[in-house]
Design a protein around this motif. Structure first.
Motif, mmCIF file in Angstrom:
data_model
loop_
_atom_site.group_PDB
_atom_site.id
_atom_site.type_symbol
_atom_site.label_atom_id
_atom_site.label_comp_id
_atom_site.label_asym_id
_atom_site.label_seq_id
_atom_site.Cartn_x
_atom_site.Cartn_y
_atom_site.Cartn_z
ATOM 1 N N PRO A 351 0.794 -1.242 0.015
ATOM 2 C CA PRO A 351 0.105 -0.037 0.030
ATOM 3 C C PRO A 351 0.805 1.361 -0.166
ATOM 4 C CG PRO A 351 0.068 -1.189 2.213
ATOM 5 C CD PRO A 351 0.458 -2.061 1.207
ATOM 6 N N GLN A 387 -8.195 4.966 10.375
ATOM 7 C CA GLN A 387 -8.647 3.616 9.567
ATOM 8 C C GLN A 387 -9.695 3.933 9.082
ATOM 9 O OE1 GLN A 387 -9.089 0.130 11.979
ATOM 10 N NE2 GLN A 387 -8.629 -1.055 10.206
ATOM 11 N N MET A 390 -9.164 6.466 5.876
ATOM 12 C CA MET A 390 -8.348 5.591 4.689
ATOM 13 C C MET A 390 -9.208 4.819 4.066
ATOM 14 S SD MET A 390 -5.045 6.547 4.441
ATOM 15 C CE MET A 390 -4.556 5.103 3.553
ATOM 16 N N ILE A 391 -10.230 4.003 4.649
ATOM 17 C CA ILE A 391 -11.119 3.293 4.138
ATOM 18 C C ILE A 391 -12.111 4.122 2.958
ATOM 19 C CG2 ILE A 391 -13.122 1.641 4.321
ATOM 20 C CD1 ILE A 391 -10.404 0.291 4.581
ATOM 21 N N LEU A 398 -7.729 1.560 -1.400
ATOM 22 C CA LEU A 398 -7.173 0.465 -0.656
ATOM 23 C C LEU A 398 -8.145 -0.477 -0.035
ATOM 24 C CD1 LEU A 398 -4.383 2.481 1.376
ATOM 25 C CD2 LEU A 398 -3.949 1.317 -0.788
ATOM 26 N N GLN A 400 -9.158 -3.569 2.997
ATOM 27 C CA GLN A 400 -8.826 -3.477 4.712
ATOM 28 C C GLN A 400 -7.639 -3.928 5.116
ATOM 29 O OE1 GLN A 400 -11.698 -2.588 6.820
ATOM 30 N NE2 GLN A 400 -10.215 -2.361 8.433
ATOM 31 N N GLN A 402 -4.872 -3.839 3.208
ATOM 32 C CA GLN A 402 -3.654 -2.921 2.877
ATOM 33 C C GLN A 402 -3.677 -1.758 3.964
ATOM 34 O OE1 GLN A 402 -5.083 -2.363 -0.932
ATOM 35 N NE2 GLN A 402 -3.342 -3.362 -1.943
ATOM 36 N N VAL A 403 -4.880 -1.271 4.346
ATOM 37 C CA VAL A 403 -5.056 -0.108 5.318
ATOM 38 C C VAL A 403 -4.443 -0.761 6.648
ATOM 39 C CG1 VAL A 403 -6.622 1.270 6.915
ATOM 40 C CG2 VAL A 403 -7.008 0.720 4.536
ATOM 41 N N ARG A 404 -4.480 -1.932 6.974
ATOM 42 C CA ARG A 404 -3.848 -2.465 8.444
ATOM 43 C C ARG A 404 -2.535 -2.478 8.325
ATOM 44 N NH1 ARG A 404 -7.655 -6.429 7.959
ATOM 45 N NH2 ARG A 404 -6.007 -8.287 8.200
#
Length: 427
Positions: A351, A387, A390-391, A398, A400, A402-404
């Motif tokens: 990401p 979070q 970003m979603i 991205l 979920q 990739q966000v993590r």
């Protein structure tokens, strides 16, 4: 005492050999008038010498239980407990709230070294402290008849807890039920992994944890206690309000056990990390766990470790719904079965490279990208808020997972993400 000196034999054939006593200053020698000697075989164990030994290493000498206890009280300088004297040949002895203290407990322990009658002993609320605990575990090295013991509410402290933990780690014991009520011990972290608890010991421990208000981290991994204990663990999670970290990996817990644990997760408001690695749980059990978290609006779960479980694409869709309710959650699984190569590449694409590519195209820094997502324009955001944005943002789509990964790079482990270190990265 009158019988301290051996009698002189009348003839040369009547030679009597006096038993050799240990000379250690730490050895507590307690003697009372005794009936004729009866030799017994003493179980072979390592490091079995304690200051509760009554005779030499070769023999036990039968003595009246009452006389032995009275002599021990005399040596300890404590008043004998009449109830104990009356019941010391019974299988159940209740000495709760007797004000024994450490020395009174030691006198009891001395009397129990060779006792074969008592199988259950209650010692709650006696202020026995760590000195009394030491006497009890020394007694347990010799007594193989006592099976259940309650030493709750006794100001054991961390040292007392360490003594107990060390004893059970290094010694085999007849004890299968030990009630500690950790609320009185004041423990915040307890590691009981690889202790072969099995069912009864684990259930007893769980019963003591239901109302505990201090323990935040508990490791019970690699004990093999199975699905039956999972029911007790579910009750712990339902009632306990302080446990934050629970590791029950490697305990032969299957889908049935996962179902029982999920019942506790539906109402738990404190647990953040639950490790179930190396348990025979499949995707069906995993779905029960994540849906239980989803149904609990007050869940604080951040990590669910089921990293030996293979999941399906349908599981991933269900998990996305869980993430929508609890964006702070990270479910660790082994892999996704049946994904096309294209979807696999999409899930695994770095990401940060995608974000860097976007920044290059728009001639901005990667820090500028992150700051543009923060309503305050600062370098820090809460993990939950970060979070979510970003979603929701559509500049760099991205998933979920990739966000993590981004959060792992920016997380300060304080519940905040920090963009400032990215200033050193080249655009």
């Amino acid at each position: 005492m009158d019988n301290d000196k051996p009698l002189q034999p009348e003839t040369e054939d009547e030679i009597e050999i006096e038993p050799v006593r240990q000379s250690s200053d730490k050895m507590l020698y307690c003697e009372a008038e005794s009936p004729p000697t009866v030799e017994k075989v003493k179980p072979a164990r390592e490091n079995s010498e304690t200051d509760l030994e009554i005779e030499d290493d070769e023999k036990f000498f039968t003595t009246g239980q009452k006389e032995l206890y009275l002599e021990a009280c005399k040596l300890m300088g404590v008043v004998p407990v009449s109830y104990f004297i009356r019941n010391m040949e019974e299988s159940y002895v209740n000495l709760n709230h007797h004000g024994l203290g450490p020395r009174g407990t030691k006198a009891i322990a001395i009397a129990l070294v060779s006792n074969m009658a008592v199988t259950k002993l209650e010692l709650e609320d006696n202020c026995i402290m760590e000195e009394g605990v030491l006497s009890l575990v020394e007694m347990l090295q010799e007594n193989y008849y006592l099976q259940e013991m309650n030493i709750s509410n006794n100001h054991l402290g961390l040292e007392g807890a360490r003594i107990i933990s060390d004893f059970f780690e290094r010694n085999s014991s007849s004890i299968w039920s030990l009630e500690l009520s950790a609320i009185n011990v004041g423990l915040t972290s307890l590691d009981l992994s690889w202790n072969n608890f099995h069912t009864r010991g684990a259930v007893a421990l769980c019963n003591g944890l239901r109302g505990n208000v201090t323990l935040t981290k508990l490791d019970l991994s690699m004990n093999g206690f199975g699905n039956e204990v999972a029911l007790a663990l579910g009750e712990v999670l339902r009632l306990n309000r302080c446990l934050v970290y629970l590791d029950i990996g490697g305990n032969d817990i299957g889908n049935e056990g996962a179902s029982k644990i999920s019942k506790g997760l539906e109402s738990n408001e404190s647990l953040r990390v639950l490790k179930l690695f190396l348990n025979p749980i499949n995707m069906d059990g995993a779905i029960l766990l994540i849906l239980a978290i989803k149904r609990n609006p007050k869940s604080r779960m951040e990590e669910l470790d089921i990293s030996n479980v293979l999941v399906s694409e349908q599981f991933m869709k269900t998990l996305d719904g869980v993430y929508a309710v609890h964006p702070q959650l990270d479910v660790v699984f082994k892999a996704v079965q049946g994904l096309s190569p294209k979807k696999t590449i999409f899930l695994l694409t770095n990401p940060m490279k995608l974000i860097q590519s976007y920044a290059d195209q728009h001639k901005i820094t990667i820090v500028d990208f992150f700051k543009s997502l923060n309503p305050t324009g600062t370098m820090k955001m809460s993990v939950d808020e970060f979070q979510k944005v970003m979603i929701e943002q559509n500049k760099v789509p991205l998933n979920q997972y990739q966000v993590r990964e981004v959060i792992k790079k920016l997380d300060e482990k304080t519940g905040m993400v920090n963009f400032s270190f990215l200033n050193t990265m080249k655009p």
